[in-house]
Design a protein around this motif. Sequence first.
Motif: not given
Length: 522
Positions: A504-521
Amino acid sequence: MQLTLNGIQKKEDWKAANIALPTYDIEKIRKNTKENPVWVHFGAGNIFRIFMGGLADTLLSAGEMQTGIACVETFDFDVIDKIYKPFDNLVLAVTLKSDGSMDKKVLGSLTEAYKASPDFPEDCKRLEEIFINPSLQMVSFTITEKGYALKDSSSAISLVCALLYKRYKANQAPLALVSMDNCSHNGEKLQKAVLDTAKEWQEKGSVKEGFLSYLSDEKRISFPWTMIDKITPRPADSVCKTLERSGVENMKPMITSKKTYIAPFVNAEAPQYLVIEDNFPNGRPPLEKAGVYLTDRDTVNKVERMKVTTCLNPLHTALAVYGCLLGYTSIADEMKDCELSKFVHEIGLTEGMPVVTDPGILSPSAFADEVINVRFPNPFMPDTPQRIATDTSQKVGIRYGETIKAYIKKYGTASKLTAIPLAIAGWCRYLIGVDDKGNPFELSPDPMLPMLTQSLRGIEIENPKSYCGQLKTILSDASIFGVDLYKAGIGEKIEEMFIEEIASPGGVRNTLKKYLNTEKSL
């Protein structure tokens, strides 16, 4: 204020501009060098001028050396004619600090400058004088890895070999030939180039038979290995303007006919590392007193491995491909990005550090910490992800493959890894040439681009169903990564990450967030 021997006599003006001047007698040092040369250097460009020139300046200032460096250019003679001669071989060294300040200093350590070509007989005559003088201890090189190619009789190596033959015929005095180029096993590459040239000459009967034996005896001619690390970008217009505002004249950068970007000043970062195998059969300057690490060959190799496989180069490559995907044009700006900052921490400190080769003389964790917290974030270092993304296919085998193999050796599989697979997935996503907003961008040069892009044909951004295993050819290619990534236990993980990045659009950014757990931090 003029950057010349006469110009720096106006010491109060330079002091007012906060530019340090040499404290030693330049004319005396030049006379000493003329009579008893100790150090000659081939490759008179920017990193040499500020790094090696700076080392010699430090030793001269401390009274630890009484001679300077004789400089030789073999490729771009405009450098000598337009940057050395008009400024009396002086260099204005500018250190760009991460807080925005600059250290500015005039170096007087480069005492002579010559063009190595038969077209300049006087220069060649002086080089012969230098090489036959038994006082000469060290010949160093920054001619790039391409400089060791044996193209023709006028190559740098052929010229050096001819000068060594003059030394052999004159006195067979010992000498160290020290490559300081940023390539693996550089001493070995230099040695092979010199010996291959001498062998060919001997077979043709052009040199005496004893010459090859002379060059092959490391007690007489040595080829120490080295590791060098200092980011020295092209001269910046902003630095030029700062110097001119301070009253220094004629500082404008230029591009030579050979496409060398150069100026009377050199700008570079403050951190610098030079590790040299201590093998100098005719003695050497006390380089350790200027911060150089003198050690054995095995340790040099370990330091280089530490830098290239864990602490610097893998992080650079991750920032390069994701920087292009996310629209960045500055490495420093990437380090302000929450995901990318955490990403390089994970690759270097979390995943790389448990299997890093510790060289003993440098702390891997301290080195990586400086890279992540001081060097990469320096906003005054104009380095781009687009430049660093060049030739990535030639680099991933060392930058990631070695850590992957170390995990397999330690754990039986590399499946514990997450950030390194994410870096590889990002490279594959980068190869599509469309950024995270759906805009096309130009891929950086890479010799494998035709094959790689062909393998990815049919993949469409925002259409995950268009993926039908196209990555398998790339990820299973041990010639690229040093190992089949499926056998390593991470091939499927990389595919999964890649599919998420194209979903999806923004898929790169979303994937980084998912695997790096940055949203939780957050």
